[in-house]
Design an enzyme around this catalytic site. Structure first.
Site, mmCIF file in Angstrom:
data_model
loop_
_atom_site.group_PDB
_atom_site.id
_atom_site.type_symbol
_atom_site.label_atom_id
_atom_site.label_comp_id
_atom_site.label_asym_id
_atom_site.label_seq_id
_atom_site.Cartn_x
_atom_site.Cartn_y
_atom_site.Cartn_z
ATOM 1 N N SER A 118 -2.461 6.825 -3.676
ATOM 2 C CA SER A 118 -1.361 5.656 -3.243
ATOM 3 C C SER A 118 -2.517 5.777 -1.583
ATOM 4 O O SER A 118 -1.943 5.427 -0.473
ATOM 5 C CB SER A 118 -0.033 6.524 -2.634
ATOM 6 O OG SER A 118 1.132 5.758 -3.534
ATOM 7 N N LYS A 139 -2.995 2.160 -0.282
ATOM 8 C CA LYS A 139 -1.472 1.617 0.356
ATOM 9 C C LYS A 139 -2.267 1.459 1.607
ATOM 10 O O LYS A 139 -1.972 0.790 2.815
ATOM 11 C CB LYS A 139 -0.271 2.307 0.237
ATOM 12 C CG LYS A 139 0.378 2.187 -0.957
ATOM 13 C CD LYS A 139 1.219 2.865 -0.893
ATOM 14 C CE LYS A 139 2.180 2.254 -2.511
ATOM 15 N NZ LYS A 139 1.853 4.064 -3.432
ATOM 16 N N SER A 165 6.187 5.630 1.152
ATOM 17 C CA SER A 165 5.239 5.074 0.148
ATOM 18 C C SER A 165 5.337 4.185 -1.127
ATOM 19 O O SER A 165 5.380 4.209 -2.062
ATOM 20 C CB SER A 165 4.569 6.457 -0.862
ATOM 21 O OG SER A 165 2.360 6.201 -1.216
#
Length: 277
Positions: free
Chosen positions: A58, A61, A118
């Site tokens: 993640s 992101k 997330s």
């Protein structure tokens, strides 16, 4: 050498705010990657395996959010713009906000959901809104990565989910974190949000070091089975800001322990730092 042994070797105490792992998995693992960077100068203060290619999980992101922040700056998006959930977004695996296809959420709330919990569904919906499809959005992610000096990164999707997450390095993630902090100081504050509320439920920030490490105010956690446990973090003390990235830790507790103590190394005297590799 284990994470705990390395911390002790630096001559620093284990931080009481972070629990050391209670057991050690004897199975062989790829070595952990880490880097400590001065956010002001870009100087690398300490590193180990910082150029090893790894899945971003993640941490990808952070780039998704950077492109959204830049769209806000350019007026392409407004905080109150309604973001519609797409079919591709609804299909994403957890962590998710849980917005159903066809429903909408304000952009400012969507960005909080990505930064704090997330949310994979929201990250894909942002990409769809900005570029028409996740594939086109990934092309933007990679072009932006090259433009800011991330020479060893190739994103595969907007979320960092396996198996198509792509590859990056701890060094490149530190470069991305530094760019976010310096270019988007107003939006960077999102990463320090302790929790969000959605449909009557409070959902806490995945970054458990907020409030436990002095001055730490962001950025992003990440985990997949392939990637291990990742964290890009930053703290400010006085006039100095330090960035720490750890990738591939075997557990969340060991990741957090290493990040917390590397932050102390970053703010310490140079003689306490180990040789860079």
């Amino acid at each position: 050498m284990s994470i705990v042994s390395r911390v002790v070797a630096w001559g620093l105490p284990l931080l009481a705010a972070v629990s050391a792992p209670s057991s050690v998995d004897a199975a062989p693992r790829a070595p952990v990657s880490d880097i400590v960077m001065d956010a002001g100068t870009g100087e690398v203060l300490e590193s180990e395996n910082a150029d090893r290619a790894r899945p971003p999980a993640s941490l990808a992101k952070m780039m998704t959010l950077l492109l959204a922040f830049e769209a806000l700056d350019a007026g392409e998006l407004k905080p109150g713009t309604m973001l519609r959930m797409t079919a591709a977004g609804e299909r994403q695996q957890p962590s998710r906000l849980g917005l159903r296809r066809g429903r909408s959420i304000r952009v400012d709330a969507a960005l909080r959901a990505v930064a704090v919990i997330s949310a994979n569904d929201i990250a894909v919906a942002i990409g769809d809104r900005l570029a028409g499809s996740e594939r086109a959005f990934v092309a933007r992610m990679n072009a932006r990565a090259r433009a800011i000096g991330m020479t060893d990164t190739r994103f595969g999707n907007a979320t960092g989910l396996a198996p198509s997450a792509g590859r990056t390095t701890a060094r490149d993630m530190a470069i991305l974190a530094r760019h976010l902090i310096r270019a988007e100081p107003r939006h960077y504050r999102l990463f320090s949000t302790r929790s969000i509320s959605w449909e009557g439920r409070s959902r806490p920030n995945h970054n458990k070091l907020l409030g436990k490490v002095a001055g730490l105010d962001g950025l992003k956690t990440g985990y997949t089975v392939e990637a291990g446990f990742n964290l890009a973090a930053s703290a400010k003390r006085g006039a100095r800001r330090v960035i720490v990235v750890v990738m591939g830790a075997p557990s969340a507790s060991e990741r957090d322990l290493l990040v917390a103590n590397l932050m102390e190394v970053g703010f310490s005297e140079p003689r306490l730092r180990r040789p860079r590799r």
